[in-house]
Scaffold this active site. Structure first.
Site, short mmCIF file in Angstrom:
data_model
loop_
_atom_site.label_atom_id
_atom_site.label_comp_id
_atom_site.label_asym_id
_atom_site.label_seq_id
_atom_site.Cartn_x
_atom_site.Cartn_y
_atom_site.Cartn_z
N CYS A 122 -20.05 -0.81 6.48
CA CYS A 122 -20.80 0.12 7.88
C CYS A 122 -21.95 -0.56 7.93
O CYS A 122 -22.04 -1.22 9.04
CB CYS A 122 -20.77 1.38 7.33
N ARG A 131 0.87 -0.92 0.02
CA ARG A 131 -0.02 0.03 -0.01
C ARG A 131 0.81 1.27 -0.05
O ARG A 131 0.70 2.20 -0.83
CB ARG A 131 -0.90 -0.06 1.08
#
Length: 418
Positions: A258, A35
């Protein structure tokens, strides 16, 4: 001047770090070397930031690192790591605890640690603070302080970006609350709301998505009822939506990092204190089973058209958890795929937004490129990516089933929908 370290450079952390980098010295920290390497080259695989924006952050002086010593000089630490659930649907705080351990190794007197990751009320003080104290040897609210400011990032949304979403803030003392609020107010153009305590801010975040989850569960149940009554659910919702205060929710699969997760954090804490949350869990059970329901509807339609189920070829279009976004976290499309496979179908999956390596790693599925829908006994449109909305179905075989989960194609061109 404050020097900020953002811990976790995913969908939440990277846009936040970019926003802060325009006014503050920022170090972006992530444990994944790949990353860091990609970001240093200007590439964000989440597509939350463009190459130009990533390079702009670097030009502003932001560093990307996975070395703790490079965040040691910071005095503000903002934690934006994932907070998933385990296979038993219980909160998995491992990333949060490990992030706290890392910060504890470099924590200094008067530093502030702000958590943005979604948790149950009380988790910051009950789970994270003891780790910070143990590793650092410092005393909470004497030597160091904490804040909680829940993330409200909507992956793939280029309109409601981090600075344009009103931010809830809080601190471990009234003075720190004001300090945290001022810090965010300096970059959030939409404004801030200072909550009286961190527990209030934690609770506010976790009920936002629990409320959406319950509302979606309601319309999912309506879709099941109206399907049995042979009534078009979307037509009903459009008619009801003419009333000014009708809430415009639509049926569908409920996944992502979420809505499909946060309610379990709230119910975990509720059960811990002796309360069984019936409505929240009922909504979760219904939404968790929607993939199985969809697969069964597809199978019924195939049987009606005379298709042999064992060995039937089925194409699923889309595996991300939402449209026009590469995020595959907790995508419930996998439930549809697995259930069809249980029936003996050979399922191919295509998604031009998703990263093929990530899909392979997460779900063990090899994405199929340029799949010809005419070669399949059934096609399931699972995600409403723009390209899928314009699929030509005029040449569809008479015995082929086309099922539209997202209800984006004209009803007269398909065989079934939610």
């Amino acid at each position: 001047m404050d020097k900020i370290a953002v811990i976790g450079l995913g969908y939440v952390g990277l846009p936040l770090a970019h926003a802060f980098s325009e006014k503050y010295p920022v170090v972006g920290f992530d444990i994944a070397q790949w990353r860091i390497d990609e970001l240093r080259k200007g590439y964000d695989r989440t597509l939350e930031l463009s190459e130009e924006q990533v390079k702009e952050s670097i030009q502003n002086g932001m560093k990307f690192t996975n070395k703790l010593e490079e965040i040691a000089e910071c005095n503000i630490y903002i934690v934006t790591v994932p907070t998933p659930i385990d296979k038993h649907k219980k909160p998995d705080l491992t990333p949060l605890i490990k992030a706290s351990e890392s910060i504890g190794k470099v924590l200094k007197k008067d530093d502030i640690v702000i958590y943005e990751s979604t948790v149950y009320p009380g988790a910051t003080e009950e789970e994270c603070v003891p780790v910070l104290e143990k590793i650092s040897g410092l005393k909470f609210n004497e030597d160091f302080f904490c804040g909680y400011s829940p993330e409200r990032i909507n992956p793939g949304d280029k309109e409601h970006t981090v600075t344009k979403i009103l931010k809830v803030t809080s601190g471990s003392t009234p003075e720190i609350g004001k300090r945290v609020d001022e810090l965010y107010a300096s970059i959030i153009t939409a404004g801030t709301h200072l909550a009286p305590t961190m527990k209030v801010a934690e609770a506010a975040k976790v009920i936002e998505n629990s409320q959406r989850d319950i509302n979606i569960a309601f319309v999912n149940e309506l879709a099941m009822i109206f399907n049995k009554l042979n009534i078009d659910t979307n037509a009903v919702l459009e008619a009801a939506g003419t009333k000014w205060n009708f809430l415009p929710f639509r049926p569908g699969l409920v996944g992502g990092h979420c809505i499909g997760v946060d309610p379990y954090y709230l119910t975990h804490k509720a059960q811990e204190v002796g309360y069984n949350p019936e409505i929240i869990l009922a909504g979760r059970r219904l939404n968790d089973n929607m993939g199985i329901y969809v697969a069964n509807q597809v199978i019924k339609l195939m049987i009606k058209k005379g298709n042999k189920i064992e060995g039937a070829k089925v194409l699923v279009l889309g595996i991300t958890f939402k449209e026009n976004c590469p995020d595959i976290r907790n995508s419930r499309v996998i439930d549809v795929i697995r259930e069809l496979q249980e029936f003996g179908c050979n399922v191919d999956v295509s998604d031009y937004w998703a990263d093929s390596d990530e899909v392979k790693r997460e779900y063990g599925i090899t994405l199929k490129e340029d799949a010809d829908i005419e070669n399949y006994d059934a096609v399931v449109l699972a995600v409403a990516h723009d390209k899928y909305k314009n699929i030509a179905l005029d040449s569809k075989h008479n015995n082929q089933v086309f099922y539209d989960i997202k209800s984006v194609i004209d009803s007269d061109k398909i065989d079934g929908k939610l």
